[in-house]
Design an enzyme around this catalytic site. Structure first.
Site, short mmCIF file in Angstrom:
data_model
loop_
_atom_site.label_atom_id
_atom_site.label_comp_id
_atom_site.label_asym_id
_atom_site.label_seq_id
_atom_site.Cartn_x
_atom_site.Cartn_y
_atom_site.Cartn_z
N PHE A 105 0.84 -1.19 0.00
CA PHE A 105 0.00 0.00 0.00
C PHE A 105 0.88 1.25 0.00
O PHE A 105 1.81 1.36 0.80
CB PHE A 105 -0.89 -0.02 1.24
CG PHE A 105 -1.91 1.07 1.31
CD1 PHE A 105 -3.09 0.98 0.61
CD2 PHE A 105 -1.69 2.19 2.10
CE1 PHE A 105 -4.05 1.98 0.68
CE2 PHE A 105 -2.63 3.20 2.19
CZ PHE A 105 -3.81 3.10 1.47
N ASN A 204 -3.22 1.47 10.45
CA ASN A 204 -3.98 1.91 9.28
C ASN A 204 -4.49 0.64 8.62
O ASN A 204 -3.86 0.11 7.70
CB ASN A 204 -3.10 2.71 8.32
CG ASN A 204 -3.86 3.14 7.07
OD1 ASN A 204 -5.08 3.03 7.01
ND2 ASN A 204 -3.14 3.61 6.07
N PRO A 205 -5.61 0.09 9.09
CA PRO A 205 -6.08 -1.21 8.61
C PRO A 205 -6.84 -1.07 7.30
O PRO A 205 -7.19 0.03 6.87
CB PRO A 205 -7.04 -1.63 9.74
CG PRO A 205 -7.64 -0.33 10.17
CD PRO A 205 -6.52 0.69 10.08
#
Length: 297
Positions: A105, A204-205
């Site tokens: 990500f 930050n899932p």
């Protein structure tokens, strides 16, 4: 004596002309900040900073044939909406420059405020060597920000994606923070040896609901799905985070969770029902709700 059959050497391409053409291509492709991206890609191709690039524009800089061709190839890639950071191979996060690419990500500017909330909580911890845990660290952005900006803390980071972990390992090695530890482990089972000793848990899932496909191609097509989607309501991983953080944190410790702008209320309700105290939601710099914090009872 000049060889009359020799082909004339074309003059160097004006940098400003190439950049204007690049901006036009990116604008037609719907890139949000075409001038910024064109300049960053040109700086990357030339191996200079954006400030030096802008100075060259003022002084009438040029591009050689190879540089011009490399810039055009980079612009073509960006025009397909491949993330800028995949093309340059790096992403800026606070004071850090992190290696990123397919499988991990890409850290976003809005996550910097999440890191700041965690940093503030870590600095305020009433212990000379506070412990922080970053669950699902991805590129390592939050964990490495905490480790480098709070050097008296010990920071532990968990990641369970093989593809992401390769980038995380590289970033931990590049930054070289001696107080940062990385583990390949699922966040639900992370760091049992730290149970009850941690001052800050941050994450930050994945929080996008399964049915809410992101609009931006850079996110939809290139970010790993495991880092985006969090179940029917987007909160499946948040529920796991709540349980894990209750295990890890000492009483009075702080949980910090990044989330979407509409998820503050349901996350506060979820945490309060699980026994957390003082659940509160915080905006980012655009005034969108971005993170929710809670205190371990």
């Amino acid at each position: 004596m000049t060889d009359p059959a020799a082909a004339p050497v074309p003059p160097p391409a004006p940098l400003a002309t190439e950049l204007d053409a690049a901006v036009a291509v990116l604008s037609r492709s719907g890139v949000e900040d075409p001038r910024v991206d064109a300049e960053l890609l040109a700086a990357h191709v030339l191996g200079i900073g954006r400030g030096e690039l802008q100075a060259r524009l003022v002084t009438g800089g040029t591009l050689g044939d190879d540089e011009r061709d490399a810039l055009r190839r980079a612009i073509e890639r960006r025009a397909t909406r491949e993330p800028l950071q995949h093309i340059t191979g790096v992403a800026a996060f606070r004071h850090l420059e992190l290696r990123v690419g397919p499988g991990v990500f890409v850290p976003r500017p809005e996550t910097e405020i999440v890191a700041q909330i965690a940093i503030d909580a870590l600095v305020a911890a009433a212990t000379p060597e506070p412990i922080a845990v970053d669950l699902g660290t991805g590129s390592g952005a939050i964990a490495l920000a905490l480790a480098t900006e709070v050097p008296h803390a010990r920071v532990h980071a968990a990641e369970n994606s093989v593809d992401a972990f390769l980038w995380t390992r590289e970033n931990f090695d590049r930054v070289g923070a001696p107080n940062a530890r990385l583990a390949f482990i699922d966040l639900a089972e992370a760091f049992p040896e730290l149970d009850g000793a941690v001052s800050v848990v941050v994450s930050n899932p994945p929080y996008v609901p399964d049915g809410a496909v992101p609009r931006d191609p850079e996110v939809r097509l290139y970010d790993p799905p495991a880092a985006l989607y969090g179940g029917a309501d987007g909160l499946d991983v948040v529920r796991v985070l709540s349980d894990t953080a209750l295990r890890l944190l000492h009483p009075g410790g702080t949980l910090v969770i990044e989330h979407g702008e509409w998820q503050g209320a349901p996350i506060r309700d979820l945490l309060t029902a699980a026994g957390w105290r003082s659940a509160a939601t915080h905006p980012d710099l655009t005034l969108r709700d971005r993170a929710t914090t809670a205190v371990r009872p």
